[in-house]
Scaffold this motif. Structure first.
Motif: not given
Length: 72
Positions: A15-18, A23-24, A29-32
């Motif tokens: 997620v950090v790379k995204e 991308e996000k 990310i926090a919600c997902e």
């Protein structure tokens, strides 16, 4: 007692790379992952400063010997 980790190191790195690729957003990310936005921001900061190794959480708290604890 061990620590409870909501996201594995692999997921954190992904997620950090995204986020860094644009991308996000942090909020997405926090919600997902159902974590606090500040946690995601902390992962990003650690990743930028120390790399992927910084996102690996230890399973146990540090245990210090009594001799060290009582040292003045």
């Amino acid at each position: 007692m061990g620590r409870k980790v909501k996201a594995s190191p692999e997921i954190k790195i992904k997620v950090v790379k995204e986020y860094l690729a644009g991308e996000k957003s942090v909020k997405q990310i926090a919600c997902e992952l159902q974590v606090n936005c500040h946690s995601v921001e902390d992962w990003i900061r650690k990743y930028k400063s120390f790399g992927s190794e910084a996102l690996i959480t230890k399973n146990k708290n540090t245990c210090y010997p009594p001799k060290l604890k009582l040292k003045p």
